[in-house]
Motif scaffolding. Structure first.
Motif, short mmCIF file in Angstrom:
data_model
loop_
_atom_site.label_atom_id
_atom_site.label_comp_id
_atom_site.label_asym_id
_atom_site.label_seq_id
_atom_site.Cartn_x
_atom_site.Cartn_y
_atom_site.Cartn_z
N THR A 42 -17.27 27.44 -56.06
CA THR A 42 -15.76 27.82 -55.38
C THR A 42 -15.08 26.52 -55.27
O THR A 42 -15.74 25.47 -54.51
CB THR A 42 -16.12 28.37 -54.04
N PRO A 43 -14.17 26.25 -56.04
CA PRO A 43 -13.15 25.13 -55.84
C PRO A 43 -12.60 24.88 -54.67
O PRO A 43 -12.02 25.83 -53.95
CB PRO A 43 -12.35 25.02 -57.13
N GLY A 44 -12.28 23.73 -53.99
CA GLY A 44 -11.77 23.34 -53.04
C GLY A 44 -10.24 22.85 -53.40
O GLY A 44 -9.57 22.94 -54.43
N ASP A 45 -9.66 22.24 -52.39
CA ASP A 45 -8.15 21.67 -52.58
C ASP A 45 -8.15 20.34 -53.51
O ASP A 45 -7.43 20.28 -54.55
CB ASP A 45 -7.50 21.39 -51.34
N ALA A 46 -9.09 19.48 -53.21
CA ALA A 46 -9.12 18.27 -53.67
C ALA A 46 -9.69 18.11 -55.01
O ALA A 46 -10.59 19.07 -55.41
CB ALA A 46 -9.77 17.07 -52.75
N GLU A 47 -9.56 17.03 -55.86
CA GLU A 47 -10.09 16.92 -57.04
C GLU A 47 -11.48 16.86 -57.19
O GLU A 47 -12.14 15.90 -56.25
CB GLU A 47 -9.45 15.83 -57.73
N GLU A 49 -13.66 18.68 -55.67
CA GLU A 49 -14.19 19.29 -54.40
C GLU A 49 -14.58 20.79 -54.69
O GLU A 49 -13.95 21.66 -54.98
CB GLU A 49 -13.31 19.16 -53.29
N GLN A 77 -18.06 16.72 -52.43
CA GLN A 77 -16.77 16.19 -51.77
C GLN A 77 -16.77 14.58 -52.32
O GLN A 77 -17.31 13.79 -51.52
CB GLN A 77 -16.78 16.30 -50.08
#
Length: 338
Positions: A42-47, A49, A77
């Motif tokens: 699952t990707p997050g907001d930051a590159e 992440e 992270q």
């Protein structure tokens, strides 16, 4: 439920034990005795992440006992590096084999660090030449440190060379082992791998750091750092030239950038992945076939490795009275204040 922190995991999980556990994990997996889906990303907001979810159902007691569920949830992270924190953080959850109640929750950062290097050590044991004695480590993070320890247990080194993009980091890592192992920092990849017998690539690089021209015949490579489809540490020329084995064929062909880039280029087909380390251990697949061939262990990491490692740590913690007990379950009225 028993909670086990990072310091306790490290204390209770020596590398030699982890190597034996990973040998068992590889064997269980390739024998078809583990129920394990592909990990979910699952990707997050930051590159860079992401959150990885890795469940498995694994036989206990050297593979002879009842099965139990386990789950690793770990986040990557990249921003943690600048803060002096590990970029990989998470937990491993173990469920009771009879009731499925939470039995233990353990720090996943240290488990991942140790079991990943232990898996490379198992692969080195079956793929590297028996006379291998020069080790090169490309990278200077936690995995570099653990790979120095792990690989040295299966191929006692005459020399270990460490390279990193930041020379000071490589020098600091070499200094950590000054009184234990013959480790020295070198200024370039070329110098690190020039006549190395075993090479461990444990970088966070998105672009190749190791090319076929730098690797001599007979070298074994543990390719560890590139665990996403868009990243790779090895050039297409090197992968095409090598005999490639992995922890999971399915995972490698869907997640390993080291393989997916040359596959898309038409360099070879999926059959270029000759087998799994577990298949070598059970005699279903050959490991090294000639003294001169280059071998690559493409390491993705499997949930079964985390679950086997976590149960090993939990058993010791429970026996020694370590960890913190937390009650999560109870009758419906408990905790209501009535």
């Amino acid at each position: 439920m028993l909670t086990i922190d990072a310091a306790t995991v490290r204390r209770l999980y020596p590398m030699a034990r982890a190597i034996e556990d990973m040998r068992s994990a590889f064997t269980l997996f390739s024998s078809g005795r583990v129920r394990q889906p592909q990990r979910t990303i699952t990707p997050g907001d930051a590159e860079g992440e992401v959150l990885a979810t890795m469940p498995a159902h694994v036989p206990l007691g050297a593979g002879n006992g009842p099965g139990a569920f386990g789950l690793k949830v770990i986040a990557v992270q990249p921003g943690n590096i600048a803060k002096g924190l590990d970029p990989h953080v998470g937990v491993v959850l173990l469920l009771d084999p009879g009731t499925c109640e939470p039995r233990a929750m353990l720090d996943a950062t240290v488990i991942t660090e140790i079991r990943t290097a232990a898996a490379s050590a198992v692969a080195t044991g079956v793929l590297a030449r028996p006379d291998a004695e020069v080790i090169a480590v490309l990278g200077t993070g936690a995995q570099a440190r653990s790979h120095i320890e792990a690989v040295s247990l299966v191929r006692p080194p005459r020399e270990i060379r460490v390279w990193g993009r930041t020379a000071a980091h490589a020098q600091a890592l070499a200094a950590e082992f000054a009184d234990r192992l013959p480790v020295r920092a070198v200024p370039s990849v070329a110098e690190a791998v020039a006549d190395a017998d075993v090479v461990c690539t444990v970088t966070s690089s998105a672009e190749p750091v190791l090319d076929a021209a730098a690797v001599r015949p007979g070298t074994h490579i543990n390719a560890v750092g590139a665990v996403f489809p868009g990243r790779r540490e090895l050039t297409s020329d090197l992968v095409e030239r090598a005999r490639v084995l992995t922890d999971s064929r399915q995972s490698a062909l869907s997640e390993a950038g080291d393989l997916l880039f040359p596959l898309r280029e038409g360099r070879f087909g999926e059959e270029h992945v000759r087998g799994e380390i577990g298949e070598v251990l059970i005699g279903r697949c050959a490991g090294r076939t000639t003294k001169e061939e280059i071998t690559v262990f493409e390491s993705l990491g499997l949930a079964v490795q985390d679950v086997v490692a976590a149960w090993s740590v939990y058993d010791r913690a429970a026996a020694e009275g370590l960890g913190t007990r937390v009650r999560l379950t109870g009758t419906a009225h408990e905790g209501t204040g009535r």
